[in-house]
Scaffold this motif. Structure first.
Motif, mmCIF file in Angstrom:
data_model
loop_
_atom_site.group_PDB
_atom_site.id
_atom_site.type_symbol
_atom_site.label_atom_id
_atom_site.label_comp_id
_atom_site.label_asym_id
_atom_site.label_seq_id
_atom_site.Cartn_x
_atom_site.Cartn_y
_atom_site.Cartn_z
ATOM 1 N N LEU A 158 0.842 -1.194 0.000
ATOM 2 C CA LEU A 158 0.000 0.000 0.000
ATOM 3 C C LEU A 158 0.881 1.249 0.000
ATOM 4 N N PRO A 159 0.678 2.170 -0.927
ATOM 5 C CA PRO A 159 1.461 3.402 -0.961
ATOM 6 C C PRO A 159 0.778 4.496 -0.154
ATOM 7 N N VAL B 88 3.575 -1.165 3.849
ATOM 8 C CA VAL B 88 3.232 0.206 3.479
ATOM 9 C C VAL B 88 4.494 0.928 3.036
ATOM 10 N N VAL B 89 4.414 1.579 1.885
ATOM 11 C CA VAL B 89 5.532 2.354 1.351
ATOM 12 C C VAL B 89 5.252 3.821 1.638
ATOM 13 N N THR B 90 6.013 4.411 2.538
ATOM 14 C CA THR B 90 5.779 5.803 2.926
ATOM 15 C C THR B 90 7.044 6.416 3.507
ATOM 16 N N ASP B 91 7.131 7.733 3.377
ATOM 17 C CA ASP B 91 8.207 8.475 4.027
ATOM 18 C C ASP B 91 7.693 9.340 5.165
ATOM 19 N N ASP B 92 6.431 9.182 5.517
ATOM 20 C CA ASP B 92 5.869 9.999 6.599
ATOM 21 C C ASP B 92 6.148 9.323 7.939
ATOM 22 N N PRO B 93 6.897 9.976 8.843
ATOM 23 C CA PRO B 93 7.286 9.306 10.089
ATOM 24 C C PRO B 93 6.119 9.007 11.021
ATOM 25 N N LEU B 94 5.135 9.907 11.085
ATOM 26 C CA LEU B 94 3.982 9.662 11.952
ATOM 27 C C LEU B 94 3.173 8.476 11.429
ATOM 28 N N ALA B 95 2.888 8.468 10.145
ATOM 29 C CA ALA B 95 2.146 7.357 9.553
ATOM 30 C C ALA B 95 2.913 6.051 9.709
ATOM 31 N N ALA B 96 4.218 6.092 9.473
ATOM 32 C CA ALA B 96 5.032 4.888 9.579
ATOM 33 C C ALA B 96 4.937 4.291 10.979
ATOM 34 N N ALA B 97 5.025 5.136 12.002
ATOM 35 C CA ALA B 97 4.989 4.654 13.379
ATOM 36 C C ALA B 97 3.631 4.045 13.723
ATOM 37 N N VAL C 211 6.810 -1.442 7.207
ATOM 38 C CA VAL C 211 6.921 -0.110 6.609
ATOM 39 C C VAL C 211 8.245 -0.010 5.875
ATOM 40 N N VAL C 212 8.183 0.470 4.631
ATOM 41 C CA VAL C 212 9.350 0.622 3.775
ATOM 42 C C VAL C 212 9.428 2.067 3.330
ATOM 43 N N ALA C 213 10.619 2.634 3.321
ATOM 44 C CA ALA C 213 10.788 4.023 2.897
ATOM 45 C C ALA C 213 10.472 4.177 1.419
ATOM 46 N N ASP C 214 9.836 5.284 1.077
ATOM 47 C CA ASP C 214 9.454 5.599 -0.291
ATOM 48 C C ASP C 214 10.604 6.300 -1.005
ATOM 49 N N PHE C 215 10.476 6.417 -2.334
ATOM 50 C CA PHE C 215 11.332 7.277 -3.144
ATOM 51 C C PHE C 215 10.460 8.438 -3.591
ATOM 52 N N PRO C 216 10.392 9.526 -2.839
ATOM 53 C CA PRO C 216 9.366 10.545 -3.071
ATOM 54 C C PRO C 216 9.344 11.116 -4.475
ATOM 55 N N ALA D 256 -0.256 -8.010 -3.950
ATOM 56 C CA ALA D 256 -1.375 -7.185 -4.390
ATOM 57 C C ALA D 256 -1.104 -5.743 -3.994
ATOM 58 N N ALA D 257 -1.100 -4.851 -4.972
ATOM 59 C CA ALA D 257 -1.040 -3.416 -4.689
ATOM 60 C C ALA D 257 -2.462 -2.946 -4.418
ATOM 61 N N MET D 258 -2.647 -2.220 -3.329
ATOM 62 C CA MET D 258 -3.989 -1.777 -2.959
ATOM 63 C C MET D 258 -3.954 -0.345 -2.480
ATOM 64 N N SER D 259 -4.979 0.412 -2.805
ATOM 65 C CA SER D 259 -5.094 1.786 -2.345
ATOM 66 C C SER D 259 -5.133 1.826 -0.821
ATOM 67 N N ALA D 260 -4.545 2.875 -0.256
ATOM 68 C CA ALA D 260 -4.543 3.039 1.203
ATOM 69 C C ALA D 260 -5.666 3.947 1.674
#
Length: 233
Positions: A32-33, A78-87, A96-101, A126-130
Protein backbone atom coordinates in the motif's frame (compact mmCIF):
# COMPACT_ATOMS: atom_id res chain seq x y z
CA UNK A 1 -14.03 11.52 -10.08
CA UNK A 2 -15.42 13.11 -13.23
CA UNK A 3 -13.80 10.90 -15.88
CA UNK A 4 -16.13 8.88 -18.05
CA UNK A 5 -16.74 5.18 -17.70
CA UNK A 6 -14.96 3.38 -20.56
CA UNK A 7 -16.65 0.02 -21.25
CA UNK A 8 -14.47 -3.06 -21.55
CA UNK A 9 -15.32 -6.41 -23.14
CA UNK A 10 -17.22 -8.72 -20.83
CA UNK A 11 -15.33 -11.75 -19.48
CA UNK A 12 -16.91 -15.12 -18.99
CA UNK A 13 -18.36 -15.57 -15.54
CA UNK A 14 -16.50 -17.87 -13.16
CA UNK A 15 -17.33 -18.70 -9.58
CA UNK A 16 -14.79 -18.79 -6.79
CA UNK A 17 -14.91 -19.64 -3.09
CA UNK A 18 -15.21 -16.52 -0.97
CA UNK A 19 -12.54 -17.57 1.57
CA UNK A 20 -9.66 -20.04 1.64
CA UNK A 21 -10.34 -23.64 2.51
CA UNK A 22 -10.01 -24.55 6.18
CA UNK A 23 -6.38 -24.62 7.21
CA UNK A 24 -5.14 -22.99 4.00
CA UNK A 25 -2.17 -20.69 4.57
CA UNK A 26 -2.67 -16.97 3.93
CA UNK A 27 -0.76 -16.35 0.72
CA UNK A 28 -0.98 -12.67 -0.17
CA UNK A 29 1.28 -9.75 0.64
CA UNK A 30 -0.45 -6.39 0.28
CA UNK A 31 1.60 -3.36 -0.77
CA UNK A 32 0.00 0.00 0.00
CA UNK A 33 1.46 3.40 -0.96
CA UNK A 34 1.00 6.46 1.25
CA UNK A 35 2.14 10.00 0.45
CA UNK A 36 3.52 12.24 3.18
CA UNK A 37 0.40 13.25 5.10
CA UNK A 38 0.91 16.96 4.44
CA UNK A 39 0.52 16.27 0.70
CA UNK A 40 -2.16 13.59 0.79
CA UNK A 41 -5.81 13.96 -0.25
CA UNK A 42 -5.50 17.46 -1.73
CA UNK A 43 -9.03 17.30 -3.20
CA UNK A 44 -10.41 17.11 0.33
CA UNK A 45 -8.69 20.34 1.38
CA UNK A 46 -11.71 22.62 1.19
CA UNK A 47 -13.92 20.26 3.18
CA UNK A 48 -11.32 19.33 5.79
CA UNK A 49 -9.05 22.36 6.24
CA UNK A 50 -6.22 21.62 8.68
CA UNK A 51 -7.80 18.24 9.45
CA UNK A 52 -6.77 16.84 6.04
CA UNK A 53 -3.47 15.14 7.07
CA UNK A 54 -5.15 13.55 10.09
CA UNK A 55 -7.99 12.27 7.93
CA UNK A 56 -5.56 10.83 5.37
CA UNK A 57 -3.87 8.94 8.20
CA UNK A 58 -7.26 7.74 9.47
CA UNK A 59 -8.07 6.32 6.02
CA UNK A 60 -4.78 4.43 5.98
CA UNK A 61 -5.15 3.12 9.52
CA UNK A 62 -8.66 1.83 8.87
CA UNK A 63 -7.60 0.30 5.56
CA UNK A 64 -4.60 -1.53 7.01
CA UNK A 65 -6.43 -2.66 10.14
CA UNK A 66 -9.18 -4.22 8.03
CA UNK A 67 -6.70 -5.78 5.60
CA UNK A 68 -4.77 -7.44 8.40
CA UNK A 69 -7.98 -9.13 9.53
CA UNK A 70 -8.35 -10.78 6.13
CA UNK A 71 -7.87 -14.56 6.14
CA UNK A 72 -6.06 -14.38 2.80
CA UNK A 73 -3.46 -11.76 3.80
CA UNK A 74 -0.12 -12.85 5.23
CA UNK A 75 1.30 -9.34 5.63
CA UNK A 76 0.72 -5.70 4.73
CA UNK A 77 3.66 -3.58 3.61
CA UNK A 78 3.23 0.21 3.48
CA UNK A 79 5.53 2.35 1.35
CA UNK A 80 5.78 5.80 2.93
CA UNK A 81 8.21 8.48 4.03
CA UNK A 82 5.87 10.00 6.60
CA UNK A 83 7.29 9.31 10.09
CA UNK A 84 3.98 9.66 11.95
CA UNK A 85 2.15 7.36 9.55
CA UNK A 86 5.03 4.89 9.58
CA UNK A 87 4.99 4.65 13.38
CA UNK A 88 1.23 4.24 13.70
CA UNK A 89 0.91 1.74 10.86
CA UNK A 90 3.81 -0.30 12.23
CA UNK A 91 2.04 -0.37 15.60
CA UNK A 92 -0.92 -2.01 13.84
CA UNK A 93 1.36 -4.75 12.54
CA UNK A 94 2.23 -3.44 9.08
CA UNK A 95 5.72 -3.58 7.63
CA UNK A 96 6.92 -0.11 6.61
CA UNK A 97 9.35 0.62 3.77
CA UNK A 98 10.79 4.02 2.90
CA UNK A 99 9.45 5.60 -0.29
CA UNK A 100 11.33 7.28 -3.14
CA UNK A 101 9.37 10.55 -3.07
CA UNK A 102 10.50 11.91 -6.43
CA UNK A 103 9.84 8.69 -8.31
CA UNK A 104 6.04 8.63 -8.06
CA UNK A 105 3.28 6.22 -7.11
CA UNK A 106 4.04 3.36 -9.47
CA UNK A 107 7.76 3.38 -8.69
CA UNK A 108 6.88 3.28 -4.99
CA UNK A 109 4.69 0.24 -5.55
CA UNK A 110 7.32 -1.54 -7.63
CA UNK A 111 9.87 -0.84 -4.89
CA UNK A 112 7.51 -2.18 -2.24
CA UNK A 113 6.96 -5.38 -4.20
CA UNK A 114 10.71 -5.85 -4.69
CA UNK A 115 11.30 -5.47 -0.94
CA UNK A 116 8.39 -7.77 -0.11
CA UNK A 117 9.77 -10.50 -2.34
CA UNK A 118 13.49 -10.12 -1.68
CA UNK A 119 13.42 -9.39 2.04
CA UNK A 120 10.21 -11.08 3.22
CA UNK A 121 9.80 -14.04 0.90
CA UNK A 122 6.54 -12.82 -0.60
CA UNK A 123 5.11 -14.73 -3.54
CA UNK A 124 1.68 -13.48 -4.59
CA UNK A 125 1.44 -9.71 -4.15
CA UNK A 126 -1.37 -7.19 -4.39
CA UNK A 127 -1.04 -3.42 -4.69
CA UNK A 128 -3.99 -1.78 -2.96
CA UNK A 129 -5.09 1.79 -2.35
CA UNK A 130 -4.54 3.04 1.20
CA UNK A 131 -7.71 5.14 1.13
CA UNK A 132 -10.37 2.45 1.55
CA UNK A 133 -11.71 3.38 5.01
CA UNK A 134 -14.86 1.24 4.59
CA UNK A 135 -12.86 -1.90 3.68
CA UNK A 136 -14.39 -5.17 4.89
CA UNK A 137 -12.00 -8.11 5.35
CA UNK A 138 -14.42 -10.64 3.85
CA UNK A 139 -14.68 -8.60 0.65
CA UNK A 140 -10.91 -8.48 0.37
CA UNK A 141 -10.91 -12.27 0.83
CA UNK A 142 -13.31 -12.59 -2.11
CA UNK A 143 -11.18 -10.39 -4.37
CA UNK A 144 -7.87 -12.06 -3.57
CA UNK A 145 -9.33 -15.56 -3.83
CA UNK A 146 -10.70 -14.73 -7.28
CA UNK A 147 -7.43 -13.09 -8.32
CA UNK A 148 -5.48 -16.23 -7.48
CA UNK A 149 -6.77 -17.83 -10.70
CA UNK A 150 -4.80 -15.40 -12.90
CA UNK A 151 -1.16 -14.34 -13.33
CA UNK A 152 -2.25 -10.70 -13.00
CA UNK A 153 -5.67 -9.31 -12.15
CA UNK A 154 -7.23 -6.03 -11.08
CA UNK A 155 -10.37 -4.54 -9.57
CA UNK A 156 -11.75 -1.23 -10.83
CA UNK A 157 -12.94 1.52 -8.53
CA UNK A 158 -16.60 2.45 -8.07
CA UNK A 159 -16.52 4.81 -11.07
CA UNK A 160 -15.04 2.07 -13.32
CA UNK A 161 -12.22 4.46 -14.22
CA UNK A 162 -9.38 3.83 -11.81
CA UNK A 163 -8.03 0.77 -10.00
CA UNK A 164 -8.13 -0.07 -6.30
CA UNK A 165 -6.37 -3.47 -6.41
CA UNK A 166 -3.80 -4.97 -8.80
CA UNK A 167 -2.46 -8.46 -8.16
CA UNK A 168 0.43 -10.59 -9.42
CA UNK A 169 1.03 -14.27 -8.79
CA UNK A 170 4.32 -15.57 -7.46
CA UNK A 171 7.07 -15.06 -10.02
CA UNK A 172 5.01 -12.55 -12.03
CA UNK A 173 5.89 -8.86 -12.29
CA UNK A 174 3.20 -6.57 -10.89
CA UNK A 175 3.72 -3.83 -13.54
CA UNK A 176 1.59 -1.20 -11.77
CA UNK A 177 0.14 1.66 -13.80
CA UNK A 178 -2.06 3.45 -11.28
CA UNK A 179 -3.38 6.99 -11.70
CA UNK A 180 -6.12 8.50 -13.84
CA UNK A 181 -7.78 6.02 -16.20
CA UNK A 182 -5.76 3.09 -14.91
CA UNK A 183 -8.58 0.59 -15.47
CA UNK A 184 -8.07 0.83 -19.22
CA UNK A 185 -4.29 0.66 -18.96
CA UNK A 186 -4.27 -2.34 -16.65
CA UNK A 187 -6.68 -4.15 -18.97
CA UNK A 188 -4.53 -3.26 -22.00
CA UNK A 189 -1.48 -4.65 -20.18
CA UNK A 190 -3.08 -8.10 -20.05
CA UNK A 191 -4.30 -8.07 -16.45
CA UNK A 192 -7.66 -9.80 -16.01
CA UNK A 193 -10.47 -7.55 -14.79
CA UNK A 194 -12.29 -9.03 -11.81
CA UNK A 195 -16.02 -8.36 -12.04
CA UNK A 196 -17.21 -9.38 -8.59
CA UNK A 197 -20.44 -7.58 -7.78
CA UNK A 198 -20.74 -7.60 -4.01
CA UNK A 199 -17.49 -5.96 -2.94
CA UNK A 200 -18.42 -2.25 -2.65
CA UNK A 201 -16.08 -1.48 0.22
CA UNK A 202 -12.94 -2.40 -1.72
CA UNK A 203 -14.00 -0.35 -4.74
CA UNK A 204 -14.74 2.78 -2.68
CA UNK A 205 -11.56 4.82 -2.52
CA UNK A 206 -11.87 8.35 -1.15
CA UNK A 207 -10.57 11.38 -3.03
CA UNK A 208 -13.46 13.87 -2.77
CA UNK A 209 -16.17 14.86 -0.28
CA UNK A 210 -18.71 12.87 -2.33
CA UNK A 211 -16.46 9.80 -2.03
CA UNK A 212 -16.24 10.27 1.71
CA UNK A 213 -20.01 10.56 2.06
CA UNK A 214 -20.39 7.31 0.12
CA UNK A 215 -17.79 5.55 2.30
CA UNK A 216 -19.55 6.71 5.45
CA UNK A 217 -22.82 5.28 4.15
CA UNK A 218 -21.08 1.92 3.71
CA UNK A 219 -19.66 2.17 7.23
CA UNK A 220 -16.05 3.16 7.81
CA UNK A 221 -13.51 2.00 10.33
CA UNK A 222 -13.27 3.72 13.73
CA UNK A 223 -10.48 6.19 12.90
CA UNK A 224 -12.38 7.72 9.98
CA UNK A 225 -15.72 7.58 11.78
CA UNK A 226 -14.29 9.55 14.71
CA UNK A 227 -13.14 12.41 12.46
CA UNK A 228 -16.08 12.50 10.05
CA UNK A 229 -18.27 14.79 12.20
CA UNK A 230 -15.54 17.45 11.97
CA UNK A 231 -15.52 17.43 8.15
CA UNK A 232 -17.71 19.90 6.22
CA UNK A 233 -19.87 17.48 4.27
Amino acid sequence: MTARHHPLPEHSVRRFPSVPAAGQRAAWTLVLPLKPLALAKSRLAEATGPLRPELALAFALDTVAAALRSRTVARALVVTDDPLAAAQLAALGALVVADFPAAGLNAALAHGVEVARSAHGAGSVAAMSADLPALRPQELDQVLTAAAAYPRAFLADTQLVGTTVLTAASGTALAPDFGGTSRLRHAASGAYELTLRDVPSIRRDVDTPDDLRAALRLGTGPQTAALAPLVRL
